[in-house]
Design an enzyme around this catalytic site. Structure first.
Site, mmCIF file in Angstrom:
data_model
loop_
_atom_site.group_PDB
_atom_site.id
_atom_site.type_symbol
_atom_site.label_atom_id
_atom_site.label_comp_id
_atom_site.label_asym_id
_atom_site.label_seq_id
_atom_site.Cartn_x
_atom_site.Cartn_y
_atom_site.Cartn_z
ATOM 1 N N ALA A 69 -51.145 23.396 -16.582
ATOM 2 C CA ALA A 69 -51.579 22.371 -17.749
ATOM 3 C C ALA A 69 -50.668 21.523 -17.865
ATOM 4 C CB ALA A 69 -51.723 23.245 -19.189
ATOM 5 N N ASP A 70 -51.075 20.211 -18.334
ATOM 6 C CA ASP A 70 -50.154 19.223 -18.843
ATOM 7 C C ASP A 70 -50.963 18.561 -19.933
ATOM 8 O OD1 ASP A 70 -48.211 17.459 -18.194
ATOM 9 O OD2 ASP A 70 -49.482 15.996 -17.696
ATOM 10 N N THR A 71 -50.020 18.427 -21.160
ATOM 11 C CA THR A 71 -50.539 18.191 -22.391
ATOM 12 C C THR A 71 -49.823 16.915 -22.899
ATOM 13 O OG1 THR A 71 -51.007 20.711 -23.094
ATOM 14 C CG2 THR A 71 -50.701 19.037 -25.034
#
EC number: 3.6.1.9
Length: 197
Positions: A69-71
């Site tokens: 994931a990349d937030t």
């Protein structure tokens, strides 16, 4: 039980995944280095980073499901990632003070057995209260904002600034559990199986 690999060094993502499926997963941090891609829409960039992290970790395994994931915070057409300094953290918080903005996560699940890759964007709307300069300085001095997208942690002291959230709360922390749970179940992972927690 299928092997699950979390492609992240984030302690928050580790705790969230543990909440969903228990302790039965490996953590293998990606060595993929995020870089700007001029001309690419910020949302596409989050998807790219998430997918590349999963692919990087996938090279080290023959079987299983890789989750990455990349937030980031998305405000005024720009992504606000992790601040690189206290000064940058203060600047981000002043920008977000009293505003409504999106927290967006690029989520990737890569099935090493089938070769199937699912990459999606999940968005949550956050309303931040007006924050005084004194509050911002005091918060930054705690050190909490320095490794958080948008320079605040909704699961920490930063919760004092968050007036309202619309959407998946866990997405703001860094891993959209509702959507991830659906993807994992489609891939044959029973998150309610006895012995998983």
């Amino acid at each position: 039980m299928r092997q699950i690999i979390l492609a992240s060094a984030s302690p928050r993502r580790k705790e969230l995944l543990k909440q969903l499926i228990g302790d039965n997963f490996l953590v293998y941090a990606s060595s993929y280095e995020e870089s700007p891609c001029p001309g690419m829409h910020p949302k596409e960039l989050l998807l790219k980073h998430s997918a590349e992290k999963a692919r990087d970790v996938a090279k080290h395994f023959n079987s299983g499901l890789v989750i990455s994931a990349d937030t980031s915070v998305f405000f005024n057409g720009e992504l606000l990632g992790k601040p690189k300094s206290s000064e940058e953290a203060e600047k981000m918080l002043k920008l977000l003070s009293g505003q409504r903005f999106l927290v967006i996560t690029g989520l990737t699940v890569l099935d090493l057995d089938s070769g199937k890759e699912i990459s999606e964007l999940k968005s949550t709307t956050v309303w931040m209260d007006k924050i005084s300069n004194e509050q911002i300085s005091a918060y930054v001095r705690t050190g909490e904002p320095l490794d958080k997208a948008g320079a605040f942690a909704v699961q920490g002291k930063g919760a004092a600034f968050v007036e309202k959230i619309e959407g998946d709360f866990f997405n703001v922390v860094g891993l959209p559990l509702f959507r991830l749970g659906k993807i994992l179940q489609k891939a044959g992972v029973s998150i309610f199986e006895e012995g998983l927690s």
